[in-house]
Write an enzyme that holds these catalytic residues in place. Structure first.
Site, PDB file in Angstrom:
ATOM      1  N   SER A 172       0.845  -1.338   0.314  1.00 38.29           N
ATOM      2  CA  SER A 172       0.089   0.112   0.207  1.00 38.29           C
ATOM      3  C   SER A 172       0.845   1.390  -0.182  1.00 38.29           C
ATOM      4  O   SER A 172       2.096   1.138   0.136  1.00 38.29           O
ATOM      5  CB  SER A 172      -0.510  -0.265   1.376  1.00 38.29           C
ATOM      6  OG  SER A 172      -0.219   0.315   2.496  1.00 38.29           O
ATOM      7  N   LYS A 173       0.050   2.515  -0.236  1.00 35.41           N
ATOM      8  CA  LYS A 173       0.622   3.139  -0.361  1.00 35.41           C
ATOM      9  C   LYS A 173       2.442   3.646   0.943  1.00 35.41           C
ATOM     10  O   LYS A 173       2.574   4.427   0.934  1.00 35.41           O
ATOM     11  CB  LYS A 173       0.203   4.756   0.094  1.00 35.41           C
ATOM     12  CG  LYS A 173      -1.089   5.037  -1.208  1.00 35.41           C
ATOM     13  CD  LYS A 173      -1.537   6.410  -2.045  1.00 35.41           C
ATOM     14  CE  LYS A 173      -2.102   6.643  -3.064  1.00 35.41           C
ATOM     15  NZ  LYS A 173      -1.455   5.885  -4.465  1.00 35.41           N
TER      16      LYS A 173
END
Ligand code: GLU
Length: 482
Positions: A254-255
């Site tokens: 994820s980011k």
């Protein structure tokens, strides 16, 4: 054997994720290896979450990676349209066919009814399976638009005398599911739009898709989809489910781990060739152990059956290493062009073309990503230079440095500022100080510090030549204490 046809079917609810790029790449490689066709279909039935901007990002990212499609929304093809939002009139016909043949039925259950079914399953610690209440419902409430549910048990009985459904996955081997545990699922929502599982099968059938390669998060969908193929009387394609891509800490990528969209990597200055190479190694390994390969070399060596069934780790460090290798291999003209977008804050017109080339030649070595270029170039621009405070106090302000810089300021007035001439002049200069007991290294530190504000960086002779006499002497003068 009929033509191999594979597809990538992204939902445009975000920029193209590296996970989707890996799925697209494996489909592309499979098509290439088998002289087949790679097709792009945009799954934008969820109009609220889809956007034109994301569709454009998907197009641009796939193209940047070199994953060109033979048929798709922009190029058309014999089985279009290739955006699901333009296919809304197709799905109800098949749903009606199922209603007529009894493979589906209308469902009038309210969200509250369904919620209470789920709740009681939960209370009894049972997996929730829809009660089939509406299969035999006599009282069809007037004025209520029904959803349409697929009748799992009816289909199972029509095609198999056991509830066990199995298929041979190209990556994972045999996979099984007891269809009694698949509740009758909705294929058309009450608003008349199809659900993912239904639309995907209708489209894959009509687009004559022969092989479906996608993430293992779709395995539970695949069992439902096989039932739909059977009910449609269609040929079931072959499936291959890829392991997931995890972050280095084994959680979902994820980011917070770093970039996740292809376009983000490209903006940061990862080369698309390096990205493709790196992504290919997420689950696949080359037969000769040689990891750096072009997409064509990978395609020649790629076999879907060699793809690992386990999860892969997205090692940012490895990608960085690989990218630095690709940058090293770039010829100077390509590198110059690639770097320009990262140098817009600088006035390149102060350079002759030869000076710009030389600057890139002497600053390229430490580049991991293209945007790193801004670490090493600031001192090539402007009259003065920003000196790091520590460099000022520990290098420039020392007695030895001041002695060196004073002499440099006087002598360099008469030097010729070409690299060849500077090599010689600096050599003589260093030797003279060496005889006075000052190490050549110290002499050069003082000069570098005054000119670049740092103690490390590009070849100092090249820096002096590119800056030219006037700027160099100006900067040295500023460093002198009196
Ligand atoms: N639109 C689906 C997704 O993005 C496609 C999955 C599939 O390949 O069937 O997950």
């Amino acid at each position: 054997m009929s033509e191999v046809r594979v597809r990538i079917a992204p939902s445009p609810s975000g920029n193209l994720h590296v996970g989707t790029a890996r799925t697209a790449l494996f489909n592309y490689l499979f098509a290439k290896k088998n002289n087949g066709k790679f097709i792009l279909r945009i799954e934008d039935t969820d109009l609220g979450r889809s956007s034109d901007e994301y569709i454009q990002n998907i197009f641009d990212s796939l193209k940047a990676l070199g994953l060109n499609w033979a048929e798709g929304p922009d190029v058309g093809g014999p089985y279009g349209p290739y955006s699901q939002s333009e296919r809304f009139d197709i799905y109800p016909k098949y749903a009606q066919m199922f209603l007529d043949s009894g493979f589906a039925y209308e469902c009038f259950c309210t969200p509250e009814e369904l919620e209470s079914e789920k709740k009681s399953a939960e209370e009894n610690k049972q997996a929730y399976v829809y009660s089939k209440k509406c299969e035999t419902r006599a009282d069809k409430p007037a004025g209520v638009k029904p959803a349409i549910r697929f009748n799992v048990s009816k289909t199972q009985k029509a095609f198999r005398n056991t509830p066990e459904l199995s298929f041979n996955d190209m990556v994972k081997g045999e996979l099984k599911q007891n269809t009694d545990l698949i509740g009758d699922f909705i294929i058309m929502k009450s608003d008349g739009t199809p659900t993912y599982n239904f639309a995907v099968v209708v489209d894959d059938m009509l687009m004559k898709i022969t092989h479906i390669i996608r993430g293992e998060d779709h395995i539970s969908n695949t069992f439902k989809q096989i039932l739909i193929y059977e009910a449609l009387g269609a040929q079931v394609p072959q499936f291959g489910h890829l392991g997931m891509i995890l972050a280095p800490d084994r959680s979902k990528l994820s980011k917070r781990h770093g970039a996740t969209a292809v376009s983000e990597f490209v903006e940061k200055g990862y080369l698309t060739e390096a990205l493709v190479n790196f992504i290919a190694l997420l689950g696949w390994s080359p037969s000769d152990g040689q990891e750096i390969k072009t997409i064509d070399e990978i395609a020649a060596d790629f076999r879907i059956h060699d793809v690992s069934s386990s999860n892969s780790i997205f090692e940012y460090d490895k990608l960085n290493w690989m990218n630095s290798q690709y940058i090293k291999k770039l010829d100077i003209e390509t590198l110059k062009a690639a770097l320009k977008p990262y140098l817009t804050q600088y006035d390149l017109s102060t350079f002759t073309p030869a000076q710009f080339t030389r600057m890139v030649e002497v600053t390229r070595e430490p580049l991991t990503i293209l945007s790193d270029i801004t670490n090493d170039v600031p001192y090539f621009f402007g009259q003065g230079v920003e000196i790091e405070p520590e460099v000022q106090s520990t290098v420039i302000d020392t007695e030895v440095s001041q002695q060196v810089l004073k002499a440099f300021y006087e002598e360099a007035q008469n030097w010729k500022f070409t690299e060849d001439a500077l090599h010689e002049s600096l050599d003589t200069f260093r030797t003279k100080f060496k005889e006075l007991g000052i190490k050549p290294k110290e002499t050069m530190w003082a000069i570098r510090a005054a000119i670049t504000g740092r103690v490390k960086g590009a070849d100092i002779t090249a820096v002096l030549a590119i800056l030219g006499k006037e700027k160099v002497l100006n900067r040295v003068n500023k460093s002198l204490q009196n």
